[in-house]
Design an enzyme around this catalytic site. Structure first.
Site, PDB file in Angstrom:
ATOM      1  N   LYS A   1      -8.641  33.909 -32.818  1.00 25.26           N
ATOM      2  CA  LYS A   1      -8.280  33.717 -34.222  1.00 25.26           C
ATOM      3  C   LYS A   1      -8.481  34.989 -35.047  1.00 25.26           C
ATOM      4  O   LYS A   1      -7.612  35.354 -35.852  1.00 25.26           O
ATOM      5  CB  LYS A   1      -9.102  32.566 -34.806  1.00 25.26           C
TER       6      LYS A   1
ATOM      7  N   ASP B   1     -12.121  31.207 -28.350  1.00 24.48           N
ATOM      8  CA  ASP B   1     -11.158  30.655 -29.301  1.00 24.48           C
ATOM      9  C   ASP B   1     -11.277  31.357 -30.656  1.00 24.48           C
ATOM     10  O   ASP B   1     -10.267  31.701 -31.282  1.00 24.48           O
ATOM     11  CB  ASP B   1     -11.400  29.149 -29.447  1.00 24.48           C
TER      12      ASP B   1
END
Length: 816
Positions: free
Chosen positions: A684, A680
Site C-alpha cells: 500500500k 500488505d
C-alpha cells in the site's frame, strides 16, 4: 391518384394478402389507387437459387419450382375459395410455372445463367403475385386493371440493375392511364423492359423504385411504401434494441439513410418523388394505424442534430499511395475511370491534403477486380516506384450519422469521435460532404454493433448510459458488491442516468454469462454453481469477443493471474477496476505500462480500494499532485487488521485470540499472515509512493516485521500455534509501549523518496494515537500542508466498506 407499394412480407401468404386488400380498399375511398406488389416473400431468392442450381447441373431446381407452384396455388385457393373464381387464375398460374420449368431446363442444358436470363427468371415472382392480387380484388367485386410494368417502364439493357429512361416511361404511363380509366391498377414491381422488349430488373428492392417511378409519372398526391416495420428508425433494430421511429424526415435524409443500409427503403426510390415533390409515407402492413414515417420536402427540425444512424457492411478500402501523385493532375480521374470500366461502384472517397494518397470504399466482392484494373491502369507508375501497388483492406464497414440539422450544431464530429474512441472503436477513414448532412466513418466490421449502440446512446438516449460489468471474484467482498449493485440499480438509472448491467460473474470454478439485458442479481449464486467452467484467459477472451460498449472488468480477487489480464483488456478500451493490489504493486515498469495503456486507449484503470478500502486516499493524492502540490512526506496506518489487533490487545488475553477474532469478523485475509507480516501494508505505501511520482520497487520498501520468523512457517494452523508459543514476545511489545503511555501502531511511512513499514510506539497527541477499531488514516505533508497535514481517516477494512469503494470506482469509470 395514390400509389401504394407492398413488400414481400406483406404478400407472403394469403392471410397477409387479405390485410393488403383491406388497406387498399380503405385507401380507394380517398381516390384512385395504383397498387405495386413485390413477389411473395422469399420467392425471388428461391428463383435465383433454382437458376444457379440449374446452371451448376444440379437438378434440385425442379423441386424448388414445384414447391413455388404449390405455394402459389395454395394461396389462390385461400384467396379465391369458389371454383368459378379460380377458373381463370389457376390455369394461368400453371402455365406460368410451365414456362418457368422450360426456362430452367434451358439453363440446365446450357450450364449457363446470363444476367439477361436471370432477369427473366426473377421476373416471374412479381408477375405471379400481382396477377394473384388482381384476381383477389375481382373476386371481392372490386374491378382491378392489371398493368404489366414491362409495358410501362423503359430501361437500358444493363440487366440486374437497369437504368430508367424517364421521358419514355412517363409517356408510356400517361398513355396507359388514358387507355385504362380504372380506379385501381395492380402492377408488378421490380421489373421493366429495354427497347428490344427484353425483361430487365431494377435491382433488389426495385419494387419501391417501381412505385416511385409510377408516382412521379402520374403526378400522384402521395406514395405509400408498406412494409413490416412502422417507418424508418433511428437505427437498425436488429443492432439497437432501443431504436425509435422517425416520424418525419427530409428526402435528402431518407436518401442518405437508405443508401447507408436502412433496409426499409430502397435507395433509388427517393429521387423520382423528390423531383416531383410527392410526399412519401412508410407504413407497416401489420400495424396500419401506426404513424410510420413521412418523407417530405421540409420536415420540422429533429429534436437533436442527428436524424438517424446507418451502416454498410462487407466494405473494403482501396488505398492508392505514392509520392508520384503529389502535384500531378489526373490521378483521381484515372482511378475512378478504371473502376467505372469494371462497373465497380465507389461507396466512399477520401483524400489526404498532401495528395500522397487516395482512398475509396468498395464492396468486398469487387476487391479482386478493382485491384486488377487499377494495377493495370497505373502499371507504368508502379513499375517505376512512383506509385505503390493498390493496397486493399477488407473486413470493414461504414457507420454514418445522418441529419439535415447537423450543419447548425458545432461539435457533432467531436462527439462522434469521442464516443467511439472511449469504446476502443478505431476509425480507419472519414468522409463528410460540405452539406454536413452525412458524416461517414469506416471501422472494423466486427465493431459495427458496438459502434451503432454507442452512437445511438450518445445522440438519441439522453436518459440512460448502458454500462456492462464483468465481475471476477464473487466472494466475500465481491458478493457484497453485487448486492450493492442490485440495491442501487434503480437509483443509478433515475439519478445518474446509468444502466449498470452485470454481463458475467466468474469465480475460480464457474462463469455465469448473460445473453441479453444483464444477469439477475437476485438469483446469481445458485445459477453460478450450475454455470460452465472458464479459465482466466477464456474469461478475458469472452469480454473481448462480446465487444460491448462501456465495458468494465471488475477484479475483486487477490489473484496474481487475474492482474495479468489487465493489459490485454485495457488495450481493447475495456476499463479495469481493481480491488486486487498485485498489479499496482508489481514491477514499476508493469505499473507504468498499465497506466500508459489506460491513457493510450482512452479508458480507466482505477484501484482506489488498493489503499484504505473505500477511503478516498488515492483520489485525494491524485487531486493534490494534479493541482501542482508536491507530497513531501506521508505517514499512515493502512491495515485495518493490524489496527484492530493492536487496539484490542492489552495482555489480558492472548495475542493469538485477538488475531483469531479479527479473522472471524472478516478483517483479515484467509491467511492472516498476509496482513500480520507487513507485506500488505508495504504494497500500500509502495502504491502511494508511486502515485506521488516515485519510481520505487517493492524491494525498496523497508519492512520491519514484528513477527518471530517461526510464525511465518507452515500453514495457518501452525501460525496460530506459534503465536501462542511467542505470547511473551507480544506481551513484551505491549508492555514496552504501555509503560511509556504510548500505543502500538503498525505505521507506513514515506519521506525523501524512501518508504518503510513497521511497528511503532505512538505518543499521546499524535494523529495516529486515537485511531480506533479497524480505522485507517493517512497524513499527507505537502508544500501546501507543511505543518498541519491533510488527513484522510475512516474505516479501512470490512467487506461492505471495501465493496462500496469498488462500487465508487465503477461509477467513476462509467461516467468517463
Amino acid at each position: 391518384m395514390q400509389v401504394l407499394k407492398f413488400g414481400g412480407t406483406s404478400v407472403a401468404s394469403a392471410e397477409n394478402i387479405e390485410r393488403v386488400l383491406a388497406i387498399v380498399q380503405q385507401a380507394s375511398t380517398l381516390g384512385p389507387v395504383v397498387l405495386v406488389v413485390s413477389a411473395l416473400g422469399g420467392t425471388t431468392d428461391a428463383l435465383i437459387g433454382a437458376g444457379q442450381a440449374a446452371a451448376a447441373g444440379n437438378e434440385s431446381f425442379r423441386a424448388t419450382l414445384r414447391q413455388l407452384e404449390a405455394r402459389h396455388l395454395t394461396a389462390a385457393e385461400a384467396l379465391l375459395p369458389q371454383a368459378a373464381q379460380q377458373a381463370d387464375i389457376q390455369p394461368w398460374l400453371t402455365a406460368q410455372f410451365t414456362e418457368l420449368a422450360l426456362l430452367a431446363d434451358g439453363i440446365f442444358a446450357l450450364g449457363e445463367l446470363s444476367p439477361r436470363t436471370l432477369d427473366r427468371l426473377m421476373s416471374y415472382g412479381e408477375l405471379l403475385s400481382s396477377r394473384l392480387v388482381a384476381a383477389a380484388f375481382a373476386a371481392r367485386g372490386t374491378a382491378a386493371a392489371w398493368a404489366d410494368s414491362r409495358q410501362l417502364i423503359r430501361t437500358n439493357s444493363r440487366f440486374g440493375m437497369a437504368q430508367v429512361d424517364e421521358a419514355t416511361t412517363e409517356a408510356l404511363v400517361t398513355a396507359f392511364q388514358l387507355q385504362t380509366p380504372a380506379s385501381l391498377w395492380v402492377a408488378p414491381g421490380f421489373i421493366a423492359a429495354d427497347t428490344e422488349g427484353h425483361t430487365t430488373t431494377l435491382g433488389r428492392g426495385g419494387s419501391d423504385y417501381t412505385a416511385a417511378i409510377l408516382a412521379a409519372a402520374l403526378g400522384a398526391a402521395k406514395l405509400e411504401i408498406w412494409t413490416d416495420v412502422s417507418g424508418m428508425l433511428t437505427a437498425d433494430p436488429r443492432l439497437v434494441r432501443s431504436a425509435r421511429p422517425i416520424a418525419r424526415i427530409s428526402y435528402e435524409e431518407a436518401m442518405e439513410l437508405s443508401h447507408f443500409g436502412a433496409k426499409v427503403l430502397y435507395a433509388p426510390t427517393v429521387q423520382p418523388v423528390r423531383q416531383a415533390g410527392i410526399p412519401m409515407w412508410i407504413k407497416n402492413t401489420f400495424a396500419p394505424h401506426d404513424y410510420g414515417t413521412l418523407v417530405e420536402v421540409a420536415p420540422p427540425p429533429s429534436p437533436g442534430a442527428v436524424r438517424g444512424l446507418s451502416s454498410i457492411g462487407s466494405l473494403a478500402l482501396l488505398n492508392l499511395e505514392g509520392g508520384g501523385m503529389v502535384g500531378v493532375p489526373g490521378f483521381a480521374a484515372r482511378l475512378f475511370a478504371a473502376l467505372a470500366r469494371a462497373r465497380i461502384n465507389v461507396v466512399l472517397i477520401t483524400q489526404s491534403s498532401s495528395e500522397h494518397s487516395i482512398c475509396v470504399g468498395v464492396s468486398e466482392g469487387d476487391v479482386a477486380a478493382a485491384q486488377r484494373v487499377v494495377d493495370e491502369e497505373f502499371a507504368g507508375e508502379i513499375a517505376t516506384g512512383r506509385l505503390d501497388p493498390l493496397r486493399p483492406e477488407t473486413g470493414l464497414a461504414i457507420v454514418a450519422l445522418v441529419g439535415e440539422n447537423m450543419r447548425n450544431h458545432p461539435g457533432i464530429s467531436g462527439r462522434l469521435f469521442g464516443a467511439l474512441g472511449h469504446n476502443g472503436v478505431n476509425i480507419r477513414a472519414i468522409a463528410q460532404g460540405a452539406s454536413e448532412r452525412n458524416i461517414s466513418t469506416v471501422i472494423r466490421a466486427a465493431d459495427v454493433r458496438k459502434a451503432i449502440n454507442v452512437l445511438h446512446e450518445e445522440f438519441f438516449e439522453a436518459t440512460y448510459k448502458q454500462v456492462n460489468l464483468f465481475v471476477l471474484g464473487p466472494g466475500n467482498v465481491g458478493g457484497k458488491l453485487l448486492g450493492q449493485l442490485h440495491q442501487q440499480q434503480p437509483y443509478l438509472r433515475d439519478k445518474l442516468g446509468l444502466d449498470l448491467r452485470v454481463v458475467a460473474i466468474a469465480n475460480s470454478r464457474h462463469c455465469l454469462v448473460s445473453d441479453e439485458g444483464g444477469l439477475d442479481l437476485a438469483s446469481w449464486p445458485a445459477e453460478l454453481n450450475e454455470a460452465p467452467r472458464l479459465s482466466l484467459d477464456e474469461f478475458t477472451d469472452l469480454i473481448i469477443s462480446k465487444n460491448l460498449r462501456n465495458s468494465i472488468f471488475v477484479d475483486v480477487t487477490a489473484n496474481p493471474a487475474a492482474a495479468g489480464q489487465y493489459a490485454p483488456l485495457l488495450a481493447k478500451s475495456v476499463a479495469v477496476v481493481a480491488c486486487n493490489k498485485v498489479a499496482a504493486s508489481s514491477a514499476y515498469a508493469s505499473y507504468r505500462h498499465l497506466k500508459q495503456l489506460a491513457r493510450d486507449f482512452n479508458t480507466k484503470y482505477l484501484f482506489e480500494t488498493n489503499v484504505g478500502a473505500a477511503l478516498p486516499v488515492i483520489g485525494t493524492l491524485g487531486d493534490l499532485t494534479r493541482s501542482g502540490d508536491v507530497v513531501r512526506r506521508m505517514q499512515a496506518v493502512l491495515s485495518g487488521t493490524l489496527n484492530f489487533v493492536f487496539n484490542n490487545y492489552d495482555g489480558s488475553r492472548p495475542f493469538a485470540e485477538v488475531v483469531a477474532q479479527a479473522q472471524a469478523e472478516g478483517y483479515t485475509e484467509p491467511d492472516p499472515r498476509l496482513d500480520l507480516n507487513g507485506s500488505d501494508v508495504a504494497r500500500k505505501i509502495l502504491i502511494l509512493a508511486r502515485e506521488a511520482g516515485q519510481a520505487l520497487e517493492m524491494s525498496d520498501v523497508a519492512n520491519e516485521s514484528f513477527l518471530p520468523a517461526s510464525c511465518l512457517e507452515g500453514d495457518v494452523t501452525a501460525f496460530y500455534e506459534q503465536l501462542a508459543v511467542h505470547e511473551p514476545h507480544f506481551r513484551a511489545l505491549y508492555d514496552a509501549a504501555a509503560g511509556k503511555g504510548k500505543r502500538l501502531k503498525f505505521v507506513a511511512q514515506y519521506a525523501d523518496g524512501k518508504a518503510s513499514v513497521g511497528l511503532q510506539q505512538i505518543a499521546p497527541g499524535h494523529d495516529l494515537y486515537e485511531l480506533r477499531g479497524k480505522d485507517n488514516v493517512v497524513l499527507f505533508y505537502t508544500d501546501r500542508y507543511p505543518e498541519q497535514p491533510l488527513v484522510v481517516k475512516g474505516a479501512g477494512a470490512g467487506a461492505e466498506v471495501t465493496a462500496s469503494g469498488v462500487f465508487a470506482d465503477i461509477i467513476r469509470a462509467a461516467r468517463l
